[in-house]
Design a protein around this motif. Structure first.
Motif, PDB file in Angstrom:
ATOM      1  N   GLY A 145      41.782  40.248  44.868  1.00 11.02           N
ATOM      2  CA  GLY A 145      42.367  38.920  44.942  1.00 11.02           C
ATOM      3  C   GLY A 145      41.682  37.927  45.857  1.00 11.02           C
ATOM      4  N   GLY A 146      40.621  38.347  46.549  1.00  9.24           N
ATOM      5  CA  GLY A 146      39.954  37.455  47.490  1.00  9.24           C
ATOM      6  C   GLY A 146      38.748  36.747  46.890  1.00  9.24           C
ATOM      7  N   PRO A 147      37.813  36.316  47.750  1.00  8.35           N
ATOM      8  CA  PRO A 147      36.604  35.628  47.287  1.00  8.35           C
ATOM      9  C   PRO A 147      35.519  36.604  46.840  1.00  8.35           C
ATOM     10  N   GLY A 148      34.319  36.092  46.605  1.00  5.52           N
ATOM     11  CA  GLY A 148      33.176  36.945  46.277  1.00  5.52           C
ATOM     12  C   GLY A 148      33.301  37.619  44.923  1.00  5.52           C
ATOM     13  N   ILE A 149      33.004  38.911  44.896  1.00 12.91           N
ATOM     14  CA  ILE A 149      33.071  39.681  43.655  1.00 12.91           C
ATOM     15  C   ILE A 149      34.485  39.662  43.081  1.00 12.91           C
ATOM     16  N   MET A 150      35.472  39.663  43.952  1.00 14.40           N
ATOM     17  CA  MET A 150      36.864  39.613  43.485  1.00 14.40           C
ATOM     18  C   MET A 150      37.123  38.309  42.729  1.00 14.40           C
ATOM     19  N   GLU A 151      36.684  37.226  43.291  1.00  8.32           N
ATOM     20  CA  GLU A 151      36.825  35.935  42.627  1.00  8.32           C
ATOM     21  C   GLU A 151      36.105  35.940  41.286  1.00  8.32           C
ATOM     22  N   ALA A 152      34.917  36.505  41.263  1.00  9.03           N
ATOM     23  CA  ALA A 152      34.134  36.540  40.019  1.00  9.03           C
ATOM     24  C   ALA A 152      34.885  37.287  38.927  1.00  9.03           C
ATOM     25  N   GLY A 153      35.536  38.413  39.285  1.00 12.71           N
ATOM     26  CA  GLY A 153      36.279  39.180  38.296  1.00 12.71           C
ATOM     27  C   GLY A 153      37.452  38.389  37.734  1.00 12.71           C
ATOM     28  N   ASN A 154      38.244  37.789  38.593  1.00 15.89           N
ATOM     29  CA  ASN A 154      39.371  36.983  38.122  1.00 15.89           C
ATOM     30  C   ASN A 154      38.894  35.757  37.351  1.00 15.89           C
ATOM     31  N   ARG A 155      37.800  35.189  37.805  1.00 13.82           N
ATOM     32  CA  ARG A 155      37.265  33.987  37.154  1.00 13.82           C
ATOM     33  C   ARG A 155      36.798  34.286  35.730  1.00 13.82           C
ATOM     34  N   GLY A 156      36.136  35.427  35.563  1.00 10.08           N
ATOM     35  CA  GLY A 156      35.660  35.787  34.228  1.00 10.08           C
ATOM     36  C   GLY A 156      36.794  35.916  33.235  1.00 10.08           C
ATOM     37  N   ALA A 157      37.894  36.537  33.665  1.00 10.19           N
ATOM     38  CA  ALA A 157      39.057  36.680  32.785  1.00 10.19           C
ATOM     39  C   ALA A 157      39.696  35.319  32.513  1.00 10.19           C
ATOM     40  N   TYR A 158      39.799  34.507  33.551  1.00  9.80           N
ATOM     41  CA  TYR A 158      40.420  33.186  33.434  1.00  9.80           C
ATOM     42  C   TYR A 158      39.661  32.287  32.463  1.00  9.80           C
ATOM     43  N   GLU A 159      38.341  32.343  32.526  1.00  6.94           N
ATOM     44  CA  GLU A 159      37.526  31.425  31.719  1.00  6.94           C
ATOM     45  C   GLU A 159      37.563  31.736  30.235  1.00  6.94           C
ATOM     46  N   VAL A 160      38.008  32.926  29.860  1.00 11.69           N
ATOM     47  CA  VAL A 160      38.149  33.236  28.431  1.00 11.69           C
ATOM     48  C   VAL A 160      39.623  33.245  28.021  1.00 11.69           C
ATOM     49  N   GLY A 161      40.474  32.681  28.863  1.00  7.51           N
ATOM     50  CA  GLY A 161      41.873  32.527  28.514  1.00  7.51           C
ATOM     51  C   GLY A 161      42.730  33.755  28.717  1.00  7.51           C
TER      52      GLY A 161
END
Length: 300
Positions: A145-161
């Motif tokens: 749930g934090g920044p860095g790799i964690m952010e990247a993981g959540n961001r990837g899911a978010y960007e594809v809906g």
């Protein structure tokens, strides 16, 4: 009230209803009073003796919310909070050059080099979310749930809906959740042990990117649980063979008898999001049967 409804009506008011009852101001409303309901009394709940109750609540809340949200299976993404996106790394390098600081330039160059893992984590999460979203039982990405790799993981899911989870923990720093977590699936923990337990309760795989003490702690706990038979085997993918083999000399562990030769089969190295996804598809279909808490939940 309908007579048929009366058959199933509650006999007593709910705790929520009781807690909302307006109590007239009296001499027992002050902070020193013990008149408050136990479950609305913050000072009481935070007493040292109530630690077992707080631990139970921290176990129950994420469990009940995930069950209500239909979260059955997850893929855990671990990795450093200090790995930034390529765009951010490029800005840092430009600033270092502008300052003509050799030490800062060297650090920024390493940040640029490591930022590729941010992109791979982002692409991998998007791939998992897209591919499993078409299946009967989607697999959701979960991070710290934090920044860095964690952010990247959540961001990837978010960007594809897609939806994704974040298991944040209260720390002196890095405690603000990144903005890409699905709000109803963003949790905050006080106890590291219960947080790590929730990482595994629904997981079908662990994907580990380069990281520091926290990442190593999480990785080795999972490998220990699998090695000792305390939880069912699940794929463990380590992104970046060069990083991991420089960091940990697995050959020395085998040569000195500290682990069995077969123990290195607990994990495999991958370099790209596509390679990681192929490894998981080879391991199993990523379409677990419908259960109350996920295919592997009973292991923990």
């Amino acid at each position: 009230m309908d007579k048929r409804t009366e058959l199933t009506a509650r006999n007593f008011p709910t705790a929520q209803e009781e807690s909302e009852v307006v109590v007239p101001a009296t001499r027992y409303e002050g902070p020193e009073s013990s008149y408050r309901l136990a479950f609305t009394d913050k000072d009481f709940l935070l007493r040292e003796e109530l630690r077992p109750v707080r631990m139970q609540l921290e176990l129950l809340k994420p469990e009940l919310v995930q069950k209500a949200q239909g979260i059955e299976s997850t893929i855990v993404i671990f990795g450093s909070a200090r790995i930034v996106s390529p765009a951010e790394a490029a800005v840092e390098l430009e600033q270092a050059h502008a300052a003509a600081d050799p030490a800062a330039i060297k650090r920024a160059q390493m940040r640029v080099q490591m930022s590729r893992y941010y992109d791979e984590a982002r692409r991998f999460a998007a791939l998992v979310t897209t591919e499993t979203g078409r299946r009967a039982a989607p697999v959701h990405v979960v991070t710290g749930g934090g920044p860095g790799i964690m952010e990247a993981g959540n961001r990837g899911a978010y960007e594809v809906g897609g939806r994704s989870l974040g298991l944040n923990i209260v720390l002196p720093h890095e405690q603000v959740p990144n903005p890409y977590i699905t709000p109803e699936l963003c949790f905050q923990f006080h106890y590291f042990a219960l947080r790590k337990m929730h990482f595994l309760m629904r997981s079908v795989a662990l994907v580990c990117f380069p990281g520091g003490y926290g990442t190593l702690d999480e990785l080795f706990e999972v490998m220990t649980l699998i090695q000792t038979g305390k939880c069912r085997h699940r794929p463990i993918l380590l992104f970046g063979r060069d990083f991991w083999t420089r960091l940990i000399n697995f050959d020395v562990l085998i040569e000195t008898g500290m682990i069995a030769p077969a123990d290195v089969n607990l994990f495999r190295f991958v370099e790209t999001a596509e390679e990681a996804w192929t490894a998981l598809e080879t391991a199993y279909s990523l379409n677990p049967p419908d259960t109350e808490t996920g295919e592997f939940a009973a292991d923990i």
